[in-house]
Design an enzyme around this catalytic site. Structure first.
Site, PDB file in Angstrom:
ATOM      1  N   ASN A  13      -6.260  -6.484   3.909  1.00  0.00           N
ATOM      2  CA  ASN A  13      -5.186  -6.958   2.894  1.00  0.00           C
ATOM      3  C   ASN A  13      -4.079  -6.098   3.009  1.00  0.00           C
ATOM      4  OD1 ASN A  13      -4.285  -7.845   0.624  1.00  0.00           O
ATOM      5  ND2 ASN A  13      -5.591  -7.244  -0.942  1.00  0.00           N
ATOM      6  N   TRP A  14      -3.026  -6.766   3.562  1.00  0.00           N
ATOM      7  CA  TRP A  14      -1.833  -6.258   3.600  1.00  0.00           C
ATOM      8  C   TRP A  14      -1.118  -6.003   2.214  1.00  0.00           C
ATOM      9  CZ3 TRP A  14       0.899  -8.080   8.902  1.00  0.00           C
ATOM     10  CH2 TRP A  14      -0.195  -7.851   9.774  1.00  0.00           C
ATOM     11  N   LYS A  15      -1.566  -6.675   1.090  1.00  0.00           N
ATOM     12  CA  LYS A  15      -0.746  -6.835  -0.083  1.00  0.00           C
ATOM     13  C   LYS A  15       0.558  -7.057   0.117  1.00  0.00           C
ATOM     14  CE  LYS A  15      -4.401  -3.971  -1.926  1.00  0.00           C
ATOM     15  NZ  LYS A  15      -4.774  -2.910  -2.978  1.00  0.00           N
ATOM     16  N   HIS A  99      -8.254 -11.388  -6.537  1.00  0.00           N
ATOM     17  CA  HIS A  99      -8.130  -9.859  -6.334  1.00  0.00           C
ATOM     18  C   HIS A  99      -7.932  -9.529  -7.741  1.00  0.00           C
ATOM     19  CE1 HIS A  99      -6.630  -6.101  -5.121  1.00  0.00           C
ATOM     20  NE2 HIS A  99      -7.145  -6.083  -3.668  1.00  0.00           N
ATOM     21  N   GLU A 101      -5.876  -7.238  -8.520  1.00  0.00           N
ATOM     22  CA  GLU A 101      -4.512  -7.274  -8.980  1.00  0.00           C
ATOM     23  C   GLU A 101      -3.863  -8.620  -9.412  1.00  0.00           C
ATOM     24  OE1 GLU A 101      -3.246  -5.658  -4.974  1.00  0.00           O
ATOM     25  OE2 GLU A 101      -4.267  -3.788  -5.755  1.00  0.00           O
ATOM     26  N   GLY A 177      -6.753   1.933  -4.149  1.00  0.00           N
ATOM     27  CA  GLY A 177      -5.533   2.737  -4.033  1.00  0.00           C
ATOM     28  C   GLY A 177      -5.698   4.034  -4.618  1.00  0.00           C
ATOM     29  N   SER A 217     -10.331   1.975  -1.351  1.00  0.00           N
ATOM     30  CA  SER A 217     -10.106   3.523  -0.508  1.00  0.00           C
ATOM     31  C   SER A 217     -11.240   3.600   0.629  1.00  0.00           C
ATOM     32  CB  SER A 217     -10.399   4.663  -1.817  1.00  0.00           C
ATOM     33  OG  SER A 217      -9.243   4.459  -2.684  1.00  0.00           O
ATOM     34  N   GLY A 238      -7.153  -1.900   2.071  1.00  0.00           N
ATOM     35  CA  GLY A 238      -5.861  -2.294   1.620  1.00  0.00           C
ATOM     36  C   GLY A 238      -5.110  -1.133   2.549  1.00  0.00           C
ATOM     37  N   GLY A 239      -4.864   0.218   1.914  1.00  0.00           N
ATOM     38  CA  GLY A 239      -3.764   1.060   2.685  1.00  0.00           C
ATOM     39  C   GLY A 239      -4.290   1.299   4.081  1.00  0.00           C
TER      40      GLY A 239
END
Ligand code: 13P
Length: 256
Positions: A13-15, A99, A101, A177, A217, A238-239
Site C-alpha cells: 500500500n503506497w499510500k 483502511h 487511515e 507506521g 510495521s 506500507g513503509g
C-alpha cells in the site's frame, strides 16, 4: 513447510507516496526484482494518478494492481471520487477498502465499507477489507470484539461465490507506521478469531479459503515469523513496500 492451501498475497500500500514518474521507475525495478516468484501473489496499490502507468509496466507479469479506495456509486455528481468501473477499466484487479487511515481521517464507517465492498464485487474488483483495533481498544481488552463488529457489519451479505474471493487485512492501528509490530502470537490469535467469524457469516469451508493478511510495521526481519503462523496468509505492507529491496525480501519470505 506449512500446510496452508491458500495462495499467499503480499501487497504494497503506497499510500500518498510517489508521483507518476516515481511510480513508473519503481514499478520497473519491482518487475525485475520479482522475476521467478512462484506460488505467491504480489499486489501493488499506487495512488490513483499512477494506476494506468503502473499497469502498462506490470501487464503480463505476475504483479497485480490495486487501488486504495473507491466510491460505491457507479458514477454521478461526487466531486473527487472514483468508481469501481473506472478502476476496473484502468486495469485494477483489487481495491483496498476501509483502511484505518480512511476511517480515522475521512469518516469511513462499517456501513460505507459494506457498500464499497458490494460495489467492488459487482464490477469485478476483489476487495481487501481492512479491520483493526486502536491502542486504547487493545489495552482495554476489547480488540476481539471491535474487530468482530467491524466484520459482521462490514463484510456481511455476500453471495457464496463472492465470499470465497474476499480478502481481509487485519491491521492493528497501533502497529501502523509505528515500528511496533504485533507479535506473531497476537496476530495469530486475531486471525483465528477472524476466520471463526467468517465461518459464522459464511460456510466454514468458505472461511478456510478466505485470505487474511496482516499489516502493521511489516519489515524484512519480521515477515518470516508472521508468515509461519497458520492463519496468516500474507501481508499488507506500507513503509517497507516503498523500497524495492525491502519489498522484494518480504515477497520472498521464507516459509518456515
Ligand atoms: P506500515 O507498514 O507502514 O506500518 O503500514 C501498514 C499499512 O497501513 C498498510 O496498509
Amino acid at each position: 513447510m506449512s500446510m496452508k492451501t491458500r495462495v499467499p498475497l503480499l501487497a504494497g500500500n503506497w499510500k500518498m507516496y510517489k508521483t507518476v514518474s516515481e511510480s513508473v521507475s519503481f514499478a520497473r525495478d519491482l518487475v525485475n526484482a520479482c522475476r521467478a516468484v512462484n506460488g505467491r501473489e504480489v499486489l501493488v496499490c499506487p495512488p490513483f494518478p499512477s494506476l494506468t502507468s503502473v499497469k502498462e509496466i506490470t501487464k503480463g507479469t505476475g504483479i497485480r494492481l490495486g487501488a486504495q479506495d473507491l466510491h460505491w456509486e457507479m458514477q454521478g455528481a461526487f466531486t473527487g471520487e472514483v468508481s469501481a468501473p473506472m478502476l476496473k477499466d484502468a486495469g485494477c484487479d483489487y481495491v483496498l477498502i476501509g483502511h484505518s487511515e480512511r476511517r480515522q481521517y475521512f469518516g469511513e464507517t462499517d456501513d460505507t465499507v459494506h457498500k464499497k465492498m458490494k460495489a467492488a464485487f459487482q464490477h469485478g474488483l476483489l476487495p481487501v477489507v481492512c479491520v483493526g483495533e486502536s491502542l486504547a481498544e487493545r489495552e482495554s481488552g476489547s480488540h476481539l470484539s471491535v474487530v468482530d463488529r467491524q466484520l459482521r457489519v462490514g463484510v456481511s451479505g455476500l453471495t457464496a461465490q463472492e465470499s470465497l474471493r474476499l480478502v481481509i487485512a487485519y491491521e492493528p492501528v497501533w502497529a501502523i507506521g509505528t515500528g511496533k509490530t504485533a507479535t506473531p502470537d497476537q496476530a495469530q490469535e486475531m486471525h483465528a478469531s477472524i476466520r471463526k467469524i467468517l465461518g459464522d457469516l459464511y460456510e466454514k469451508s468458505a472461511a478456510e479459503k478466505i485470505r487474511v493478511l496482516y499489516g502493521g510495521s511489516i519489515k524484512p526481519d519480521n515477515i518470516d515469523s508472521l508468515m509461519a503462523q497458520p492463519d496468516i496468509d500474507g501481508g499488507l505492507v506500507g513503509g517497507a513496500s516503498l523500497k524495492v529491496a525491502d519489498f522484494e525480501r518480504i515477497v520472498r519470505y521464507r516459509d518456515v
